[in-house]
Scaffold this motif. Structure first.
Motif, PDB file in Angstrom:
ATOM      1  N   UNK A  76       0.836  -1.209   0.000  1.00 51.10           N
ATOM      2  CA  UNK A  76       0.000   0.000   0.000  1.00 51.10           C
ATOM      3  C   UNK A  76       0.865   1.251   0.000  1.00 51.10           C
ATOM      4  N   UNK A  77       1.952   1.213   0.769  1.00 52.25           N
ATOM      5  CA  UNK A  77       2.873   2.350   0.800  1.00 52.25           C
ATOM      6  C   UNK A  77       3.434   2.639  -0.588  1.00 52.25           C
ATOM      7  N   UNK A  78       3.915   1.602  -1.251  1.00 52.49           N
ATOM      8  CA  UNK A  78       4.559   1.822  -2.549  1.00 52.49           C
ATOM      9  C   UNK A  78       3.556   2.223  -3.620  1.00 52.49           C
ATOM     10  N   UNK A  79       2.363   1.620  -3.602  1.00 48.40           N
ATOM     11  CA  UNK A  79       1.392   2.017  -4.619  1.00 48.40           C
ATOM     12  C   UNK A  79       0.934   3.458  -4.390  1.00 48.40           C
ATOM     13  N   UNK A  80       0.831   3.868  -3.099  1.00 49.91           N
ATOM     14  CA  UNK A  80       0.458   5.246  -2.802  1.00 49.91           C
ATOM     15  C   UNK A  80       1.543   6.210  -3.266  1.00 49.91           C
ATOM     16  N   UNK A  81       2.796   5.882  -2.990  1.00 50.44           N
ATOM     17  CA  UNK A  81       3.897   6.741  -3.419  1.00 50.44           C
ATOM     18  C   UNK A  81       3.956   6.836  -4.936  1.00 50.44           C
ATOM     19  N   UNK A  82       3.784   5.706  -5.608  1.00 57.62           N
ATOM     20  CA  UNK A  82       3.866   5.705  -7.068  1.00 57.62           C
ATOM     21  C   UNK A  82       2.726   6.495  -7.693  1.00 57.62           C
ATOM     22  N   UNK A  83       1.497   6.232  -7.233  1.00 56.17           N
ATOM     23  CA  UNK A  83       0.343   6.851  -7.880  1.00 56.17           C
ATOM     24  C   UNK A  83       0.199   8.322  -7.510  1.00 56.17           C
ATOM     25  N   UNK A  84       0.368   8.647  -6.226  1.00 56.96           N
ATOM     26  CA  UNK A  84       0.271  10.052  -5.851  1.00 56.96           C
ATOM     27  C   UNK A  84       1.432  10.861  -6.423  1.00 56.96           C
ATOM     28  N   UNK A  85       2.605  10.230  -6.488  1.00 58.35           N
ATOM     29  CA  UNK A  85       3.726  10.906  -7.136  1.00 58.35           C
ATOM     30  C   UNK A  85       3.457  11.140  -8.607  1.00 58.35           C
ATOM     31  N   UNK A  86       2.859  10.145  -9.267  1.00 58.13           N
ATOM     32  CA  UNK A  86       2.498  10.312 -10.674  1.00 58.13           C
ATOM     33  C   UNK A  86       1.485  11.442 -10.838  1.00 58.13           C
ATOM     34  N   UNK A  87       0.510  11.495  -9.925  1.00 58.53           N
ATOM     35  CA  UNK A  87      -0.468  12.582  -9.975  1.00 58.53           C
ATOM     36  C   UNK A  87       0.190  13.943  -9.847  1.00 58.53           C
ATOM     37  N   UNK A  88       1.190  14.049  -8.983  1.00 56.24           N
ATOM     38  CA  UNK A  88       1.897  15.321  -8.828  1.00 56.24           C
ATOM     39  C   UNK A  88       2.672  15.687 -10.093  1.00 56.24           C
ATOM     40  N   UNK A  89       3.287  14.701 -10.715  1.00 61.41           N
ATOM     41  CA  UNK A  89       4.003  14.956 -11.978  1.00 61.41           C
ATOM     42  C   UNK A  89       3.032  15.426 -13.062  1.00 61.41           C
ATOM     43  N   UNK A  90       1.883  14.765 -13.129  1.00 57.34           N
ATOM     44  CA  UNK A  90       0.886  15.145 -14.146  1.00 57.34           C
ATOM     45  C   UNK A  90       0.376  16.556 -13.877  1.00 57.34           C
ATOM     46  N   UNK A  91       0.099  16.889 -12.594  1.00 58.93           N
ATOM     47  CA  UNK A  91      -0.330  18.246 -12.252  1.00 58.93           C
ATOM     48  C   UNK A  91       0.731  19.262 -12.646  1.00 58.93           C
ATOM     49  N   UNK A  92       1.975  18.928 -12.382  1.00 55.53           N
ATOM     50  CA  UNK A  92       3.082  19.827 -12.735  1.00 55.53           C
ATOM     51  C   UNK A  92       3.118  20.072 -14.243  1.00 55.53           C
ATOM     52  N   UNK A  93       3.000  19.000 -15.006  1.00 53.95           N
ATOM     53  CA  UNK A  93       3.029  19.134 -16.468  1.00 53.95           C
ATOM     54  C   UNK A  93       1.828  19.929 -16.982  1.00 53.95           C
TER      55      UNK A  93
END
Length: 634
Positions: A111-128
């Protein structure tokens, strides 16, 4: 009445928009590809933990006959036999308890890793997305800003992008996880006892009805909450910015009552929304408990007759409680999906806005930058054929100063906007050094110009930052030389920190005169060939005007200048004065030539304003003569 697009919600899922959104995941597909199996594994291990409970009961706590063991219990028994035989009840329970704890630790890690991966991806997408949106805003023509409120553009960059982040990190991911859990639970239920599985699903139609009722009403109230919130924001923006007028006309009580009505409407619709949630959650809980009751009734009967093990019954009770969670979660996420799709539509509407002002594929450039301006039969309208300029023609030689005078709406500011190609003409040509402005590279064209407005724009940062505006080729020596040239250096050095003094938003801590001097210093630091003064001395007192005028005269040396005139102190010294009236040039000449015309517009305006200004000249606070009289409505 049509709703503003901030208040409109579309479908909960739009394939066209989703496909386009997923394109933003492409650079981070590796992260998503890794997160998806982690989600499936997390759901699988959670279900495995439920099965361990059944195995512990069936194998060690209350073991039934071997032929009545469930599928997973038989599998667990086979594993023990392969490892050397079934352990004692105490050891078996300890082993299964340890396995359960181990599985929960694995679930924690996954759960930790999927949260880090997906929320991190969301932040990258928001940034872009924010980068792309801001870059698009910088390239959009001024005509877009004329028709679009600033608050709406800010919403695109903030709230709408946040809604899309929630879509990526909670919407699609939660749906995928919930589907995996539902399918997994159903699979295990039918593997353990297909008859009891069918009985436990009897409440699903009731669950679907409750969910549908909630979705319809929650969607309606959610939309109305957004509408009323938008009205609150609009009211606050208008009245807080106009608070001086509210207080001046003693409108506090009246406006408070108006706000109270809007605020009360927002409260009432939120309470209605709370009602639907207050019914939905207990209803889902009640329906799920009905399902559990059916399992206890039917499964308990089977357990008493020996057709079902106690472990399997406990597994069914736990699994049914877990089964209803994804259904409830999907219902809750409906509004998130709907809001995100609406946000995506609004964001893509901005990104798809056509760029009508662009550089040509093969731009031209004058061999020598001299600063010559020529208008040739220019016709221009902001909309349709409501002409703001009609057949305007004039020429400004390099180094000359031309003043534009006339009433409000005569077309003066439109001329300067067309010069910098913020808009394109419908007919005619505008030439800079013999090259049509539409043939220039936009960046090269705008390097020609320095602009000083009636209300100069300053940004949060330091004085030096505001003078340099990020230009790396302007060093400190050049910056200070420009400030000294326009007599801004003295007051800058008196500020705490000097050139590194902090400037508040919109230059709130500086006087109008100081801001004008900074704008002139900025223009000089960039060394433009053409300087545009748009009523640069209209909002300052006579004493400060003298300082500004002296600075302007220094900046004008060797430059072409276009002045939108307000005070005659600038107009009278211009090489040419152009009198505009209803988008047409009515008169053109020097101050002396225009005043000498018996029936000229300029002469009449000059005489009128001079008569009005003469009493002021006798009653100035300093006892000194007032500056030259004002030109009307420029």
């Amino acid at each position: 009445m049509s709703q503003p697009d901030d208040e409109i919600l579309g479908k909960a899922y739009d394939h066209r928009l989703a496909k386009r959104l997923f394109a933003y995941l492409k650079p981070y597909w590796g992260r998503v590809a890794l997160a998806i199996p982690l989600i499936a594994l997390t759901a699988g291990f959670e279900l495995l933990a439920l099965n361990l409970t059944m195995a512990a009961v069936d194998l060690f706590l209350m073991p039934p006959a071997t032929e009545r063991l469930g599928f997973f219990s038989r599998l667990t028994a086979s594993v023990f036999e392969a490892l050397g035989g079934r352990p004692s009840p105490v050891d078996g329970v300890s082993v299964i308890g340890g396995l359960y704890l181990g599985l929960m630790l694995v679930v924690f890690g996954l759960t930790y890793w999927q949260t880090m991966l997906l929320n991190g991806t969301g932040q990258f997408v928001m940034y872009d997305l924010r980068r792309e949106l801001f870059a698009k805003f910088q390239r959009l023509p001024l005509s877009y800003y004329d028709r679009t409120p600033i608050g709406r553009m800010t919403t695109r960059l903030t709230s709408d992008v946040d809604a899309l982040n929630e879509l990526f990190t909670s919407g699609f991911v939660t749906l995928f996880s919930d589907v995996v859990v539902l399918v997994g639970i159903l699979l295990f239920l039918f593997l353990v006892n297909w008859k009891l599985a069918l009985v436990s699903l009897f409440v699903v139609p009731l669950l679907a009805a409750v969910t549908a009722w909630f979705r319809v009403n929650a969607t309606r109230t959610y939309r109305e909450v957004r509408t009323r919130l938008a009205r609150i924001n609009a009211f606050l923006q208008e009245h807080l910015s106009g608070m001086a007028t509210v207080q001046l006309f003693n409108r506090e009580q009246r406006e408070f009552q108006a706000f109270d009505a809007i605020n009360d409407a927002h409260r009432r619709i939120n309470i209605e929304t709370i009602f639907y949630y207050a019914v939905f959650y207990p209803a889902i809980g009640f329906v799920s408990n009905v399902g559990v009751a059916l399992v206890i009734w039917y499964g308990g009967g089977q357990a008493l007759t020996g057709a079902l093990s106690l472990g399997a019954l406990i597994f069914f009770i736990q699994a049914m409680q877990r089964f209803y969670e994804p259904i409830q979660d999907i219902s809750e996420k409906y509004n998130i999906l709907q809001a995100a799709m609406a946000a995506a539509e609004r964001v893509f509407k901005v990104l798809d806005e056509p760029l009508v002002i662009t550089s040509p594929p093969t731009p031209k450039q004058p061999s020598v930058k001299r600063g010559e301006i020529e208008f040739r039969n220019v016709w221009f309208a902001y909309k349709g054929e409501h002409w703001v300029l009609r057949d305007v023609s004039f020429r400004v030689a390099p180094g000359q100063t031309v003043a534009l005078v006339g009433a409000t709406g005569a077309g003066k500011t439109s001329i300067t906007s067309l010069l910098m190609r913020f808009y394109d003409v419908q007919r005619g040509q505008i030439l800079i050094d013999g090259v049509d402005v539409r043939d220039f590279d936009l960046a090269e064209l705008r390097r020609y110009f320095g602009v000083v407005l009636q209300d100069p724009t300053l940004f949060a940062g330091t004085i030096a930052d505001n003078l340099r505006l990020g230009a790396t080729d302007i060093d400190d020596a050049r910056l200070m030389a420009a400030a000294r040239e326009v007599q801004a250096d003295a007051f800058i050095r008196r500020l705490p920190g000097g050139y590194q003094a902090e400037v508040k938003e919109r230059g709130a801590t500086l006087s109008v005169g100081q801001k004008q001097l900074l704008a002139l210093a900025r223009a000089l630091a960039f060394s433009p060939r053409i300087l545009i003064l748009d009523e640069a001395t209209a909002s300052i007192d006579s004493e400060t005007e003298g300082l500004i005028q002296s600075a302007i005269e220094r900046v004008l040396v060797g430059r072409t200048c276009v002045v939108i005139a307000h005070r005659l102190s600038t107009v009278r010294k211009a090489d040419c004065i152009i009198v505009m009236h209803r988008g047409e040039i009515r008169e053109m000449g020097t101050h002396a030539e225009l005043v000498a015309r018996p029936d000229g517009i300029y002469r009449r305006l000059y005489a009128l304003q001079y008569q009005e200004a003469r009493p002021a000249a006798r009653t100035t606070a300093t006892g000194l003569p007032a500056t030259a009289p004002l030109m009307p409505g420029a």
